[in-house]
Design a protein around this motif. Sequence first.
Motif, PDB file in Angstrom:
ATOM      1  N   UNK A 255      39.964  34.195  30.650  1.00 18.67           N
ATOM      2  CA  UNK A 255      38.903  34.324  31.739  1.00 18.67           C
ATOM      3  C   UNK A 255      39.758  33.899  32.926  1.00 18.67           C
ATOM      4  N   UNK A 256      39.261  34.676  34.103  1.00 19.10           N
ATOM      5  CA  UNK A 256      39.569  34.342  35.521  1.00 19.10           C
ATOM      6  C   UNK A 256      38.521  34.033  36.462  1.00 19.10           C
ATOM      7  N   UNK A 257      38.692  33.302  37.304  1.00 22.70           N
ATOM      8  CA  UNK A 257      37.560  32.923  38.288  1.00 22.70           C
ATOM      9  C   UNK A 257      37.217  34.159  39.039  1.00 22.70           C
ATOM     10  N   UNK A 258      35.614  34.011  39.707  1.00 22.43           N
ATOM     11  CA  UNK A 258      35.305  34.962  40.436  1.00 22.43           C
ATOM     12  C   UNK A 258      36.247  35.402  41.470  1.00 22.43           C
ATOM     13  N   UNK A 259      36.923  34.323  42.208  1.00 19.85           N
ATOM     14  CA  UNK A 259      37.704  34.575  43.123  1.00 19.85           C
ATOM     15  C   UNK A 259      38.983  35.314  43.084  1.00 19.85           C
TER      16      UNK A 259
END
Length: 188
Positions: free
Chosen positions: A153-157
């Motif tokens: 997963x990756x951060x929203x930013x």
Amino acid sequence: MVLRAGLLRHLACVLALALPGFLAACSSTRPPEGLTAVTPFDIQSYQGRWYEVARLDHSFERGLSDVTAQYSLQKDGSVRVVNRGYDAAKGGWNEAVGRALFTGETRTGSLKVSFFGPFYGGYHVIALDKGYQWAVVVGPDRGYCWILSRSKTISPALRSDLTARVRAAGINPDDLIWMSQQRQDPAS
């Protein structure tokens, strides 16, 4: 019989003339117009497992989730590529093993990949984290785009940043399919 032999000779001539052009079209040595492959690029750092975070839809991955790509440098300078994804409709894992070759300098992230014998397609890393934690890759044209990450997963930013990079590359980010990485690949 004479007509059939003539037809076969004609077909053989057409194939002999068309095949080199077809093979050349399947091998993209440059990124799409207006895009540049990452330089410097270090295949040693790029090796290993990447998670497909997002992609444009295309037939060879349609319906797959939990997609990963494993890259490993071979002694001959080629790169072994193993793509795996879960096919919920079939209830199992699909795997494709391919070979990638640099299309120029090995310090440039521009390769061609084959999963089907002599047929190669472009693989161009157009954005890459300095620590090799994420990458944006395009194919021979803007109809192929992948966002890869070392984590599931990756951060929203980061998602926002990568979406902006895809848009700047001339690709509509609304067309991206954001991947699920819920299953544990038994091959990992």
